[in-house]
Design a protein around this motif. Structure first.
Motif, PDB file in Angstrom:
ATOM      1  N   THR A  73      -3.297  88.898  45.620  1.00  0.00           N
ATOM      2  CA  THR A  73      -2.375  88.671  46.739  1.00  0.00           C
ATOM      3  C   THR A  73      -1.361  89.814  46.819  1.00  0.00           C
ATOM      4  N   TYR A  76      -3.122  92.656  48.433  1.00  0.00           N
ATOM      5  CA  TYR A  76      -3.326  92.433  49.871  1.00  0.00           C
ATOM      6  C   TYR A  76      -2.033  92.688  50.651  1.00  0.00           C
ATOM      7  N   LYS A  79      -0.824  96.841  49.862  1.00  0.00           N
ATOM      8  CA  LYS A  79      -1.758  97.973  49.914  1.00  0.00           C
ATOM      9  C   LYS A  79      -1.719  98.809  48.636  1.00  0.00           C
ATOM     10  N   CYS A 106     -11.927  92.160  49.981  1.00  0.00           N
ATOM     11  CA  CYS A 106     -11.389  93.518  50.217  1.00  0.00           C
ATOM     12  C   CYS A 106      -9.897  93.603  49.890  1.00  0.00           C
ATOM     13  N   TYR A 107      -9.475  92.981  48.803  1.00  0.00           N
ATOM     14  CA  TYR A 107      -8.089  93.131  48.321  1.00  0.00           C
ATOM     15  C   TYR A 107      -8.112  94.111  47.145  1.00  0.00           C
ATOM     16  N   LYS A 230      -8.646  90.016  58.728  1.00  0.00           N
ATOM     17  CA  LYS A 230      -7.609  90.264  57.727  1.00  0.00           C
ATOM     18  C   LYS A 230      -7.573  91.722  57.281  1.00  0.00           C
ATOM     19  N   GLY A 231      -8.657  92.485  57.567  1.00  0.00           N
ATOM     20  CA  GLY A 231      -8.613  93.928  57.312  1.00  0.00           C
ATOM     21  C   GLY A 231      -7.564  94.592  58.201  1.00  0.00           C
ATOM     22  N   TYR A 234      -4.246  93.713  56.669  1.00  0.00           N
ATOM     23  CA  TYR A 234      -4.087  94.503  55.435  1.00  0.00           C
ATOM     24  C   TYR A 234      -3.660  95.941  55.739  1.00  0.00           C
ATOM     25  N   GLN A 236      -1.815  97.293  57.806  1.00  0.00           N
ATOM     26  CA  GLN A 236      -0.413  97.528  58.192  1.00  0.00           C
ATOM     27  C   GLN A 236      -0.304  98.517  59.347  1.00  0.00           C
ATOM     28  N   ARG A 424       0.685  89.129  58.042  1.00  0.00           N
ATOM     29  CA  ARG A 424       0.555  88.938  56.587  1.00  0.00           C
ATOM     30  C   ARG A 424       1.441  87.811  56.065  1.00  0.00           C
TER      31      ARG A 424
END
Ligand code: ADP
Ligand code: TPW
Ligand code: MG
Length: 578
Positions: A73, A76, A79, A106-107, A230-231, A234, A236, A424
């Motif tokens: 977490t 995620y 980054k 993909c975290y 969620k990519g 992630y 930002q 996020r």
């Protein structure tokens, strides 16, 4: 200097001779990895102490899996790879679950595990906690390395860092051999080995042709839609996504953890029109979202004439389930910049009634949803909907609270009820639909961001991580855990087919008092049976900025088998669960 004489802020003393542990702690700190989650023991206890001493924060857990969920977490949300520290054998395996789950989602994270001396492992001689950890981890994670030589430690940290964050992020395993951790070398020699990796997460620029192809398709679409995953959260790139949507006027649909990237109540939000988007859109642009089970099979009835544009960092993701007419391979920052530039001044062919139609449908669906929530406000004992109806206005008044959410009905109904307004701020079961991320994710989210967290947990889901509520309390985190107790997995009314009075397989503990788990560790506990009590408890809990625990008593028949994904269940011979 003895501990007694040491004052806060004193620079730690460096010994003349240093061990592998010292070098590892310094290498981590040197690359900016300054927070570690874990469970210590042989051979990494010393490492955890040195990390604390030299400025890598150490968050000690009860269970490695939860420490791993915290690290994932953390990765995620920031980054930057979250760090997980585990002991050899079972500690390693417990943590690996989370590292693998991070890879699937993909975290970026790095699991550092002590491992036993090589020779007894390689000869299968029955050494202490012996397991060939590197080879166990290798097929399951993004990258795995074993470091055996002191001078390789900074290289190993740099490689693990790069592997975790560059390209498609994921979980990395770093095996540190016990014998090396206590080897020594002169401090001056070791310090020369330290270095900072240059540009560990380089931009991946998409080709101009791929952006042209995507922009042409988007501009010529009659009923386009942008699907955020969620990519995208992630990456930002919040402002670029906002500009893309608002300047083009194309409606968007967010996947669960992308909720809030754009406000759920934005005029272009098609959150309530999933089926219409799937069935009618002629061009769908996937932004950091995968066409996996969540958008395929029973979940996806796409327009057979529809075409896809996909923005992703991983070329192998293309054509995974359906042909992708316009792949744009690059990091989202670069891809969106290029697409925005090329879209400037382009006239869109979008049908004039596409967005108004979606807005009309949204209005109708939302009114129907509000009517259902109001109807359920009277349910006694409460149902999921009664409880969520009470929580909705409070959570929406506190949009900066991060929501952690797991369960079946508890997950699906929360996602549908609670609107999100900031990127996020929602962490959930994600790609694998796993239970057991709760307490770890609360800790990781609170530590990584300093923000308040509310976890909305099914009673079963909570059980997977419950003991680490202790960690929330030990670190005085502003976390409120809300358990929806309907007495079981999906509900508490599984039909009992046993011949000896054993409880049904899905039945748990309807009469439990989960709030006492909170009280056991010093948190304030609430036991609530009405929406009024729940509103008061949640309001007070969020305002306190302390650990709190709210047990929400639901009816045992609230909730259906597998929540919204019951269609994935293989049919039993008889319909067992109501
Ligand atoms: P969701 O479950 O929300 O649909 P997924 O986890 O399935 O989202 O998809 C996330 C996608 O985002 C992955 O395919 C991953 O490769 C991609 N991704 C992650 N970070 C970036 C980035 N910085 N730039 C481009 N794509 C990214
Ligand atoms: C690691 C299977 C899916 S959902 C769920 C389980 C055990 C719990 C649902 O009950 P809960 O919520 O949390 O009480 P509610 O509101 O519906 O009653 N093991 C793992 N992951 C999964 N997904 C399961 C088992 C499962
Ligand atoms: Mg339950």
């Amino acid at each position: 200097m003895s501990d007694k004489d040491k004052k806060k802020g004193d620079a730690p003393e460096f010994p003349e001779q240093v061990t592998g542990m010292y070098i590892l702690a310094h290498a981590l700190k040197n690359v900016g990895l300054d927070c570690m989650y874990g469970v210590c023991g042989i051979p990494v206890t010393g490492l955890s102490y040195l990390c604390q001493e030299y400025g890598v924060r150490y968050i000690g857990f009860r269970f490695e899996q939860q420490a791993g969920m915290a690290a994932a977490t953390h990765g995620y949300l920031t980054k930057t790879p979250g760090l997980l520290l585990t002991v050899s054998s079972l500690g390693f395996m417990n943590g690996l679950t989370a590292t693998v789950n991070a890879t699937v989602n993909c975290y970026p994270m790095i699991q550092i595990s002590g491992s036993s001396a090589r020779e007894p492992v390689d000869m299968d001689q029955g050494g202490y906690e012996d397991l060939d950890q590197l080879n166990v981890a290798k097929p399951l994670v993004k990258a795995a390395y074993r470091v055996n030589k002191l001078e390789d430690l900074p290289i190993a940290v740099a490689r693990a860092y790069r592997a975790a964050v560059s390209g498609r992020p994921g979980g990395v395993y770093l095996d540190v051999v016990e014998t090396m951790l206590s080897e020594t070398v002169d401090r001056d020699v070791a310090e020369k080995w330290l270095f900072k990796p240059v540009d560990p997460c380089p931009a991946m620029i998409p080709s101009a042709e791929s952006a042209d192809r995507a922009v042409d398709m988007l501009a010529n679409a009659k009923r386009p839609a942008i699907l955020l995953g969620k990519g995208a959260a992630y990456a930002q790139v919040d402002e670029k996504i906002k500009t893309l949507i608002e300047s083009s006027g194309i409606p968007f649909y967010p996947m669960s953890m992308a909720k809030g990237l754009m406000p759920d109540n934005h005029p272009l939000s098609a959150l309530s029109c999933r089926s219409t988007i799937m069935e009618k859109a002629d061009v769908v642009m996937l932004v950091g979202a995968r066409l996996n089970w969540l958008l395929e099979r029973g979940h996806g009835k796409w327009n057979p004439e529809g075409k896809f544009i996909q923005l992703d960092i991983d070329p192998v993701e293309m054509d995974r389930n359906r042909p992708i007419a316009a792949p744009v391979i690059g990091d989202l920052d670069s891809s969106l910049s290029l697409i925005l530039e090329k879209l400037k001044g382009r006239k869109l062919a979008m049908d004039a009634d596409w967005v108004p139609g979606l807005q009309k449908e949204t209005k109708e669906k939302n009114a129907e949803f509000a009517r259902r929530l109001a109807e359920h406000a009277k349910d006694r004992p409460m149902t999921h909907w009664t409880a969520l109806g009470a929580m909705k206005p409070i959570l929406e008044k506190n949009p900066d609270v991060i929501i952690v959410n797991e369960g079946a009905n508890t997950l699906d109904d929360t996602r549908d009820t609670i609107d999100m307004f900031l990127p996020r701020h929602r962490i959930d079961c994600a790609t694998w639909a796993i239970m057991g991320l709760g307490m770890g994710s609360c800790v990781g989210a609170a530590i990584a961001t300093g923000k308040s967290v509310v976890a909305i947990e099914g009673d079963s889901a909570f059980g997977f991580s419950g003991m680490d509520f202790a960690t929330i309390c030990r670190f005085h985190l502003p976390v409120t855990v809300v358990v929806f107790n309907n007495g079981g997995i999906y509900n508490g009314i599984g039909v009992n087919l046993s011949h000896n009075g054993d409880p049904a397989p899905t039945t748990l503990d309807i009469d439990a008092h989960y709030e006492k788990i909170g009280e056991a560790f010093g948190a304030k506990g609430y036991y609530v049976t009405t929406p009024e009590e729940l509103s008061a408890a949640l309001t007070e809990a969020i305002a306190s900025k302390k650990p709190n625990f709210i047990h929400v008593q639901l009816a045992a028949d609230s909730g259906k088998q597998s929540g919204h994904i019951g269609y994935l269940n293989p049919e039993p011979l008889q319909n067992i669960i109501v």
